[in-house]
Design an enzyme around this catalytic site. Structure first.
Site, PDB file in Angstrom:
ATOM      1  N   ASP A  14      -9.359  -0.866   6.784  1.00  0.00           N
ATOM      2  CA  ASP A  14      -7.961  -0.129   5.899  1.00  0.00           C
ATOM      3  C   ASP A  14      -8.754   1.089   6.576  1.00  0.00           C
ATOM      4  OD1 ASP A  14      -7.598   2.232   3.726  1.00  0.00           O
ATOM      5  OD2 ASP A  14      -8.461   1.653   2.631  1.00  0.00           O
ATOM      6  N   ILE A  15      -7.613   1.502   6.884  1.00  0.00           N
ATOM      7  CA  ILE A  15      -7.146   2.832   8.001  1.00  0.00           C
ATOM      8  C   ILE A  15      -7.595   4.192   7.482  1.00  0.00           C
ATOM      9  CG2 ILE A  15      -5.000   3.504   7.487  1.00  0.00           C
ATOM     10  CD1 ILE A  15      -4.112   4.081  10.442  1.00  0.00           C
ATOM     11  N   VAL A  37       0.588   3.204   3.115  1.00  0.00           N
ATOM     12  CA  VAL A  37      -0.214   3.703   3.659  1.00  0.00           C
ATOM     13  C   VAL A  37      -0.304   5.225   3.861  1.00  0.00           C
ATOM     14  CG1 VAL A  37       0.876   3.790   6.425  1.00  0.00           C
ATOM     15  CG2 VAL A  37      -2.045   3.411   6.082  1.00  0.00           C
ATOM     16  N   ASP A  38       0.568   5.685   3.702  1.00  0.00           N
ATOM     17  CA  ASP A  38       0.464   6.955   3.651  1.00  0.00           C
ATOM     18  C   ASP A  38      -0.166   7.351   1.847  1.00  0.00           C
ATOM     19  OD1 ASP A  38       2.092  10.143   3.933  1.00  0.00           O
ATOM     20  OD2 ASP A  38       3.768   9.535   3.128  1.00  0.00           O
ATOM     21  N   SER A 121       6.527   1.179  10.569  1.00  0.00           N
ATOM     22  CA  SER A 121       7.686   0.949   9.821  1.00  0.00           C
ATOM     23  C   SER A 121       7.774  -0.853   8.913  1.00  0.00           C
ATOM     24  CB  SER A 121       9.090   0.991  10.547  1.00  0.00           C
ATOM     25  OG  SER A 121       9.331   2.240  11.040  1.00  0.00           O
ATOM     26  N   GLY A 123       5.925  -1.548   6.453  1.00  0.00           N
ATOM     27  CA  GLY A 123       6.091  -1.906   5.185  1.00  0.00           C
ATOM     28  C   GLY A 123       7.382  -1.523   4.659  1.00  0.00           C
TER      29      GLY A 123
HETATM   30  P1  ADP Z   1       6.544   2.176   6.414  1.00  0.00           P
HETATM   31  O1  ADP Z   1       7.286   2.912   5.167  1.00  0.00           O
HETATM   32  O2  ADP Z   1       5.917   3.080   7.894  1.00  0.00           O
HETATM   33  O3  ADP Z   1       6.641   1.356   6.721  1.00  0.00           O
HETATM   34  P2  ADP Z   1       4.006   1.390   4.950  1.00  0.00           P
HETATM   35  O4  ADP Z   1       2.941   2.129   4.228  1.00  0.00           O
HETATM   36  O5  ADP Z   1       5.062   1.087   3.862  1.00  0.00           O
HETATM   37  O6  ADP Z   1       4.970   2.065   5.732  1.00  0.00           O
HETATM   38  O7  ADP Z   1       3.636   0.274   5.431  1.00  0.00           O
HETATM   39  C1  ADP Z   1       3.175   0.394   7.347  1.00  0.00           C
HETATM   40  C2  ADP Z   1       2.236  -0.161   7.900  1.00  0.00           C
HETATM   41  O8  ADP Z   1       1.085  -0.012   7.137  1.00  0.00           O
HETATM   42  C3  ADP Z   1       2.401  -2.486   6.377  1.00  0.00           C
HETATM   43  O9  ADP Z   1       2.495  -3.026   8.009  1.00  0.00           O
HETATM   44  C4  ADP Z   1       1.352  -1.669   5.392  1.00  0.00           C
HETATM   45  O10 ADP Z   1       0.155  -3.137   5.427  1.00  0.00           O
HETATM   46  C5  ADP Z   1      -0.008  -1.232   6.300  1.00  0.00           C
HETATM   47  N1  ADP Z   1      -1.092  -0.739   5.241  1.00  0.00           N
HETATM   48  C6  ADP Z   1      -0.600   0.157   3.927  1.00  0.00           C
HETATM   49  N2  ADP Z   1      -1.750  -0.021   3.853  1.00  0.00           N
HETATM   50  C7  ADP Z   1      -2.794   0.504   4.061  1.00  0.00           C
HETATM   51  C8  ADP Z   1      -3.763   0.475   4.637  1.00  0.00           C
HETATM   52  N3  ADP Z   1      -4.864   1.276   3.332  1.00  0.00           N
HETATM   53  N4  ADP Z   1      -4.364   0.819   5.377  1.00  0.00           N
HETATM   54  C9  ADP Z   1      -3.736   0.253   6.916  1.00  0.00           C
HETATM   55  N5  ADP Z   1      -2.598  -0.021   7.056  1.00  0.00           N
HETATM   56  C10 ADP Z   1      -2.105  -0.303   5.674  1.00  0.00           C
END
Ligand code: ADP
Length: 172
Positions: A14-15, A37-38, A121, A123
């Site tokens: 988890d980032i 992730v945001d 991008s 997700g």
């Molecule tokens: P976007 O709108 O740019 O597509 P998302 O957040 O939907 O952004 O997804 C971008 C990437 O981040 C995806 O591969 C998703 O699986 C990943 N992601 C989601 N949550 C986390 C997290 N807590 N830590 C790391 N990566 C994550």
């Protein structure tokens, strides 16, 4: 599994939990929070992050802006806005590449030595994973070749599909 390839490392985590100088947020134009992730970054950083983001007047696709990390272990968050995938003929590859380049330049200019990227991008914005991973790997490699200020770049694999895509891209 973590893979180490010189200054580029794949990590499955988890980032929001990483102890690095900066984590990159795959944000949206408003910089006022969203899902994926945001949302996870804003929850972990606390409301002070949103307060600082409100002062930034949003961000264009492909660009990047920096804030502090507040309650995160990471000292900084670099917010970048990836392209929404519309089939690949609306400049998506160049915009995605720009996200990596602009984030890395902003990081280096702020003295950041260790930085972690989510798969921007990939997700909600639906960028095809294999192509996005190829662009990410190409851009971080090119950047490291030209600029030795950044020590380590972590490509965060949130899920096995992402990890597989990066492993493939690193082998090409
Ligand atoms: P976007 O709108 O740019 O597509 P998302 O957040 O939907 O952004 O997804 C971008 C990437 O981040 C995806 O591969 C998703 O699986 C990943 N992601 C989601 N949550 C986390 C997290 N807590 N830590 C790391 N990566 C994550």
């Amino acid at each position: 599994m973590n893979a180490s390839l010189g200054r580029i490392h794949l990590v499955s985590d988890d980032i929001t939990q990483l102890s690095v100088d900066a984590i990159v947020n795959a944000a949206n134009h408003s910089l006022l929070g969203g899902g994926g992730v945001d949302g996870a970054i804003h929850r972990a950083a606390g409301p002070e992050l949103l307060a600082e983001c409100r002062t930034l007047n949003g961000c264009e696709t492909g660009q990047a802006k920096i804030t502090r990390g507040y309650r995160l272990a990471a000292r900084f968050v670099i917010h970048t806005v990836g392209p929404i995938w519309h089939g690949g003929h609306q400049g998506e590859p160049d915009l995605l590449a720009a996200c990596y380049r602009n984030s890395l330049k902003l990081a280096a200019d702020n003295g950041i030595q260790t930085i972690a990227f989510p798969a921007i991008s990939c997700g909600v914005y639906r960028y095809p994973l294999a192509e996005a991973a190829r662009i990410a790997v190409r851009e971080v490699r090119n950047y490291l070749a030209d600029d030795d200020r950044i020590e380590t770049i972590y490509l965060v694999c949130f899920g096995e599909d992402v990890q597989h895509a990066y492993q493939q891209a690193l082998q090409e």
